[in-house]
Design a protein around this motif. Structure first.
Motif, mmCIF file in Angstrom:
data_model
loop_
_atom_site.group_PDB
_atom_site.id
_atom_site.type_symbol
_atom_site.label_atom_id
_atom_site.label_comp_id
_atom_site.label_asym_id
_atom_site.label_seq_id
_atom_site.Cartn_x
_atom_site.Cartn_y
_atom_site.Cartn_z
ATOM 1 N N VAL A 65 0.850 -1.174 0.000
ATOM 2 C CA VAL A 65 0.000 0.000 0.000
ATOM 3 C C VAL A 65 0.889 1.228 0.000
ATOM 4 N N LYS A 66 0.646 2.109 -0.960
ATOM 5 C CA LYS A 66 1.431 3.330 -1.056
ATOM 6 C C LYS A 66 0.485 4.514 -0.979
ATOM 7 N N THR A 67 0.920 5.548 -0.311
ATOM 8 C CA THR A 67 0.161 6.787 -0.313
ATOM 9 C C THR A 67 0.952 7.800 -1.125
ATOM 10 N N ILE A 68 0.245 8.801 -1.621
ATOM 11 C CA ILE A 68 0.934 9.818 -2.392
ATOM 12 C C ILE A 68 0.657 11.191 -1.807
ATOM 13 N N GLN A 69 1.545 12.099 -2.117
ATOM 14 C CA GLN A 69 1.379 13.516 -1.818
ATOM 15 C C GLN A 69 1.536 14.230 -3.156
ATOM 16 N N TYR B 174 -10.679 20.309 2.551
ATOM 17 C CA TYR B 174 -9.524 19.797 3.290
ATOM 18 C C TYR B 174 -9.202 20.731 4.454
ATOM 19 N N ASP C 209 -6.719 15.953 3.668
ATOM 20 C CA ASP C 209 -8.063 15.390 3.691
ATOM 21 C C ASP C 209 -8.391 14.985 5.126
ATOM 22 N N GLY D 96 -8.592 11.361 5.813
ATOM 23 C CA GLY D 96 -7.374 10.577 5.662
ATOM 24 C C GLY D 96 -7.321 9.752 4.394
ATOM 25 N N VAL D 97 -8.307 9.893 3.512
ATOM 26 C CA VAL D 97 -8.365 9.083 2.301
ATOM 27 C C VAL D 97 -7.618 9.738 1.133
ATOM 28 N N PRO E 45 -5.073 12.397 -1.004
ATOM 29 C CA PRO E 45 -3.661 12.744 -0.829
ATOM 30 C C PRO E 45 -3.483 14.104 -0.164
ATOM 31 N N ARG E 46 -2.394 14.256 0.535
ATOM 32 C CA ARG E 46 -1.998 15.559 1.072
ATOM 33 C C ARG E 46 -1.524 16.407 -0.102
#
Length: 121
Positions: free
Chosen positions: A4-8, A29, A38, A41-42, A44-45
């Motif tokens: 799982v990767k998150t992005i900004q 936001y 967000d 938390g869903v 992206p920043r």
């Protein structure tokens, strides 16, 4: 095993706090200095970094603000126009409405407070 990767999403800009405030209002936001997050938390920043050079050409990447999902025809255009009317007092600029063409549904091209293109989709 799944990774799982998150992005900004990072924007180069002249006025980080101004742009972060704008996008916080557009997306609902939380404003956090030179970024917005967000609250669920869903999503992206978004981070805004001051750079000395100005914007010169069209963005190679842009955000689509999904306000017309599931809508078609006049109902979709009405939703796009309504959101456009909300964003203009925040400093957004309307560029053009792209009508449905049989392949793509209608979308409305806009610019944020520093001229970065985005679409109401």
């Amino acid at each position: 095993m799944a990774v799982v990767k998150t992005i900004q999403v990072t924007f180069d800009c002249a006025e980080p706090e101004r742009l972060a405030r704008f996008w916080s209002q557009v997306l609902g936001y939380e404003f956090r200095g030179s970024s917005c997050v967000d609250p669920s938390g869903v999503g992206p920043r978004l981070l805004f970094l001051r750079v000395p050079e100005g914007k010169v050409v069209k963005n190679r990447l842009h955000l689509d603000v999904r306000v017309g999902t599931g809508l078609v025809g006049d109902e979709r255009v009405a939703a796009l126009e309504s959101e456009c009317a909300r964003l203009i007092p925040l400093g957004a600029v309307r560029v053009r409405l792209l009508r449905a063409d049989g392949v793509n549904e209608s979308c409305l091209v806009m610019q944020d407070v520093e001229g970065n293109e985005f679409c109401l989709d």
